[in-house]
Design a protein around this motif. Structure first.
Motif, PDB file in Angstrom:
ATOM      1  N   ASP A  11      -0.602   3.020   7.754  1.00 25.57           N
ATOM      2  CA  ASP A  11       0.327   3.815   6.949  1.00 25.57           C
ATOM      3  C   ASP A  11       1.759   3.644   7.450  1.00 25.57           C
ATOM      4  O   ASP A  11       2.011   3.535   8.650  1.00 25.57           O
ATOM      5  N   ALA A  12       2.713   3.632   6.518  1.00 24.28           N
ATOM      6  CA  ALA A  12       4.153   3.548   6.809  1.00 24.28           C
ATOM      7  C   ALA A  12       4.563   2.250   7.491  1.00 24.28           C
ATOM      8  O   ALA A  12       5.653   2.157   8.035  1.00 24.28           O
ATOM      9  N   SER A  13       3.719   1.253   7.465  1.00 26.27           N
ATOM     10  CA  SER A  13       4.043  -0.054   8.038  1.00 26.27           C
ATOM     11  C   SER A  13       4.704  -0.931   6.985  1.00 26.27           C
ATOM     12  O   SER A  13       4.779  -0.591   5.798  1.00 26.27           O
ATOM     13  N   GLY A  14       5.140  -2.111   7.411  1.00 26.54           N
ATOM     14  CA  GLY A  14       5.693  -3.057   6.455  1.00 26.54           C
ATOM     15  C   GLY A  14       4.688  -3.454   5.400  1.00 26.54           C
ATOM     16  O   GLY A  14       5.022  -3.536   4.204  1.00 26.54           O
ATOM     17  N   ASN A  15       3.442  -3.702   5.812  1.00 26.28           N
ATOM     18  CA  ASN A  15       2.457  -4.106   4.797  1.00 26.28           C
ATOM     19  C   ASN A  15       2.078  -2.953   3.871  1.00 26.28           C
ATOM     20  O   ASN A  15       1.793  -3.161   2.694  1.00 26.28           O
ATOM     21  N   TYR A  16       2.103  -1.715   4.391  1.00 26.29           N
ATOM     22  CA  TYR A  16       1.865  -0.545   3.540  1.00 26.29           C
ATOM     23  C   TYR A  16       2.929  -0.467   2.445  1.00 26.29           C
ATOM     24  O   TYR A  16       2.619  -0.299   1.258  1.00 26.29           O
ATOM     25  N   TYR A  17       4.200  -0.594   2.844  1.00 29.30           N
ATOM     26  CA  TYR A  17       5.275  -0.464   1.866  1.00 29.30           C
ATOM     27  C   TYR A  17       5.287  -1.640   0.886  1.00 29.30           C
ATOM     28  O   TYR A  17       5.595  -1.470  -0.301  1.00 29.30           O
ATOM     29  N   GLY A  18       4.953  -2.841   1.385  1.00 31.18           N
ATOM     30  CA  GLY A  18       4.854  -3.973   0.470  1.00 31.18           C
ATOM     31  C   GLY A  18       3.815  -3.735  -0.597  1.00 31.18           C
ATOM     32  O   GLY A  18       4.028  -4.011  -1.791  1.00 31.18           O
ATOM     33  N   LYS A  19       2.672  -3.206  -0.185  1.00 24.94           N
ATOM     34  CA  LYS A  19       1.602  -2.900  -1.127  1.00 24.94           C
ATOM     35  C   LYS A  19       2.048  -1.859  -2.162  1.00 24.94           C
ATOM     36  O   LYS A  19       1.789  -1.992  -3.366  1.00 24.94           O
ATOM     37  N   GLN A  20       2.751  -0.824  -1.679  1.00 22.75           N
ATOM     38  CA  GLN A  20       3.195   0.237  -2.601  1.00 22.75           C
ATOM     39  C   GLN A  20       4.216  -0.301  -3.600  1.00 22.75           C
ATOM     40  O   GLN A  20       4.185   0.055  -4.788  1.00 22.75           O
ATOM     41  N   LEU A  21       5.123  -1.154  -3.139  1.00 24.35           N
ATOM     42  CA  LEU A  21       6.119  -1.724  -4.042  1.00 24.35           C
ATOM     43  C   LEU A  21       5.472  -2.580  -5.125  1.00 24.35           C
ATOM     44  O   LEU A  21       5.833  -2.479  -6.309  1.00 24.35           O
ATOM     45  N   ILE A  22       4.526  -3.421  -4.726  1.00 24.02           N
ATOM     46  CA  ILE A  22       3.853  -4.268  -5.719  1.00 24.02           C
ATOM     47  C   ILE A  22       3.064  -3.419  -6.706  1.00 24.02           C
ATOM     48  O   ILE A  22       3.099  -3.647  -7.929  1.00 24.02           O
ATOM     49  N   ARG A  23       2.365  -2.416  -6.225  1.00 23.56           N
ATOM     50  CA  ARG A  23       1.609  -1.532  -7.106  1.00 23.56           C
ATOM     51  C   ARG A  23       2.539  -0.800  -8.089  1.00 23.56           C
ATOM     52  O   ARG A  23       2.267  -0.746  -9.289  1.00 23.56           O
ATOM     53  N   ASP A  24       3.629  -0.275  -7.569  1.00 24.62           N
ATOM     54  CA  ASP A  24       4.563   0.446  -8.438  1.00 24.62           C
ATOM     55  C   ASP A  24       5.177  -0.478  -9.484  1.00 24.62           C
ATOM     56  O   ASP A  24       5.432  -0.062 -10.624  1.00 24.62           O
ATOM     57  N   TYR A  25       5.415  -1.717  -9.088  1.00 32.22           N
ATOM     58  CA  TYR A  25       5.943  -2.680 -10.045  1.00 32.22           C
ATOM     59  C   TYR A  25       4.933  -2.922 -11.166  1.00 32.22           C
ATOM     60  O   TYR A  25       5.278  -2.867 -12.352  1.00 32.22           O
ATOM     61  N   TYR A  26       3.695  -3.157 -10.809  1.00 32.71           N
ATOM     62  CA  TYR A  26       2.675  -3.479 -11.818  1.00 32.71           C
ATOM     63  C   TYR A  26       2.248  -2.272 -12.645  1.00 32.71           C
ATOM     64  O   TYR A  26       1.883  -2.418 -13.812  1.00 32.71           O
ATOM     65  N   PHE A  27       2.288  -1.083 -12.049  1.00 36.82           N
ATOM     66  CA  PHE A  27       1.938   0.126 -12.795  1.00 36.82           C
ATOM     67  C   PHE A  27       3.149   0.743 -13.510  1.00 36.82           C
ATOM     68  O   PHE A  27       3.040   1.821 -14.093  1.00 36.82           O
ATOM     69  N   ASN A  28       4.291   0.055 -13.424  1.00 34.63           N
ATOM     70  CA  ASN A  28       5.519   0.522 -14.088  1.00 34.63           C
ATOM     71  C   ASN A  28       5.957   1.904 -13.607  1.00 34.63           C
ATOM     72  O   ASN A  28       6.391   2.749 -14.387  1.00 34.63           O
ATOM     73  N   HIS A  29       5.865   2.108 -12.294  1.00 27.14           N
ATOM     74  CA  HIS A  29       6.312   3.365 -11.694  1.00 27.14           C
ATOM     75  C   HIS A  29       7.724   3.265 -11.108  1.00 27.14           C
ATOM     76  O   HIS A  29       8.247   4.250 -10.603  1.00 27.14           O
ATOM     77  N   MET A  30       8.317   2.085 -11.158  1.00 25.54           N
ATOM     78  CA  MET A  30       9.661   1.899 -10.625  1.00 25.54           C
ATOM     79  C   MET A  30      10.712   2.266 -11.667  1.00 25.54           C
ATOM     80  O   MET A  30      10.514   2.021 -12.861  1.00 25.54           O
ATOM     81  N   PRO A  31      11.855   2.812 -11.231  1.00 28.89           N
ATOM     82  CA  PRO A  31      12.988   2.946 -12.148  1.00 28.89           C
ATOM     83  C   PRO A  31      13.386   1.562 -12.679  1.00 28.89           C
ATOM     84  O   PRO A  31      13.196   0.545 -11.995  1.00 28.89           O
ATOM     85  N   GLU A  32      13.951   1.501 -13.852  1.00 27.38           N
ATOM     86  CA  GLU A  32      14.229   0.226 -14.511  1.00 27.38           C
ATOM     87  C   GLU A  32      15.103  -0.683 -13.670  1.00 27.38           C
ATOM     88  O   GLU A  32      14.834  -1.888 -13.549  1.00 27.38           O
ATOM     89  N   ASN A  33      16.156  -0.137 -13.059  1.00 32.22           N
ATOM     90  CA  ASN A  33      17.055  -0.997 -12.276  1.00 32.22           C
ATOM     91  C   ASN A  33      16.368  -1.577 -11.043  1.00 32.22           C
ATOM     92  O   ASN A  33      16.600  -2.725 -10.658  1.00 32.22           O
ATOM     93  N   ILE A  34      15.495  -0.792 -10.422  1.00 35.92           N
ATOM     94  CA  ILE A  34      14.736  -1.274  -9.256  1.00 35.92           C
ATOM     95  C   ILE A  34      13.696  -2.304  -9.709  1.00 35.92           C
ATOM     96  O   ILE A  34      13.482  -3.331  -9.049  1.00 35.92           O
ATOM     97  N   HIS A  35      13.067  -2.051 -10.836  1.00 37.52           N
ATOM     98  CA  HIS A  35      12.079  -2.968 -11.408  1.00 37.52           C
ATOM     99  C   HIS A  35      12.697  -4.347 -11.641  1.00 37.52           C
ATOM    100  O   HIS A  35      12.116  -5.384 -11.271  1.00 37.52           O
TER     101      HIS A  35
END
Length: 286
Positions: free
Chosen positions: A146-170
């Motif tokens: 948890d809270a590691s680099g690989n944890y955050y990488g996973k969360q970013l990719i998931r949020d991108y694919y699930f469309n959970h990112m704000p548009e500008n961040i996406h």
């Protein structure tokens, strides 16, 4: 010559010193040497392919190696064997990376503290001034970290694919990385070091910390890490500081300060790279 080595899964820093702690060669860097992920041949290849390590290997008398993936006996002994096969004139000591974080962050060698690692992976231990204690052993990036680099990488990719990112961040995320599904799956399931691949996305957070989405993402991971790892030591943190080591911790200082207040623990030192502290430890305690 003494080699002091601090290795994560992504990168590995090597410093060569004499017995008085004077640096002999420029600091060296190789790919990470995680024996829980890489086999003997790959470990051997990474070390021997470095020009200076190969050139001066016969002059090395001691190797102090601290690394990710060295917390259990089998991979630790495997890596020790690889080091001894290369540095044939040296005594080789292999310890898990938690010991590096402890020895680099403490204000005094006998200080009691909870010590956390937030880098490519994550971990947390209690040092009582003499011995190291862990109440939960890491099962690696798939189940923990948890809270590691690989944890955050996973969360970013998931949020991108699930469309959970704000548009500008996406849009910015898609511009910076190859997010083709087949390319991601190739790196996760076919290529070596998938944890390091995931961690490579964490840089994006620190380039975009003006985003509320990013700040909340960082704090969410830190809260989970605190609940699962730091609060193992709930009685201890009432009276000892909580130190951090690693690049994720270093660049998340503000968020760690906020989470420390939420969970009522005392934030101690935050060290980006432990290796300088290790040089002092080994040359002053010989």
């Amino acid at each position: 010559m003494i080699l002091i080595v601090d290795s994560g899964s992504t990168k590995c820093d090597w410093i060569s010193v004499d017995e008085n702690g004077s640096q002999l060669l420029d600091k060296m860097r190789t790919d990470g040497l995680n024996p829980a992920i890489l086999d003997e041949d790959k470990l051997f290849e990474i070390i021997t392919s470095h020009k200076d390590l190969n050139k001066y290997k016969d002059e090395v008398k001691k190797v102090y190696f601290y690394g990710a993936g060295c917390g259990t006996k089998k991979p630790r002994l495997m890596l020790k064997g690889v080091l001894e096969s290369i540095f044939t004139n040296a005594e080789c000591e292999v310890q898990e990376d938690t010991f590096a974080a402890v020895r680099a962050t403490l204000n005094q060698p006998d200080e009691a503290a909870v010590v956390c690692i937030l880098g490519t992976g994550s971990n947390c231990s209690y040092f009582d001034g003499k011995d190291l204690h862990q109440r939960v052993y890491s099962l690696g990036y798939t189940l923990m970290d948890d809270a590691s680099g690989n944890y955050y990488g996973k969360q970013l990719i998931r949020d991108y694919y699930f469309n959970h990112m704000p548009e500008n961040i996406h849009v910015a995320f898609a511009h910076k990385y190859n997010l083709d599904a087949d390319f991601i799956k190739l790196n996760l399931y076919k290529k070596p070091n998938p944890n390091a691949y995931l961690a490579s996305f964490a840089e994006f957070m620190f380039l975009n910390k003006d985003s509320e989405y990013i700040r909340e993402l960082i704090k969410k991971g830190l809260r989970i890490f605190t609940q699962n790892m730091i609060l193992q030591f709930k009685p201890e943190i009432k009276s000892v500081p909580v130190h951090f080591a690693g690049s994720i911790a270093y660049f998340s200082r503000e968020e760690i300060e906020e989470v420390a207040k939420e969970f009522n623990f005392t934030l101690g030192n935050i060290v980006r790279r432990p290796i300088e502290g290790l040089v002092n430890y080994h040359t002053n305690s010989k």
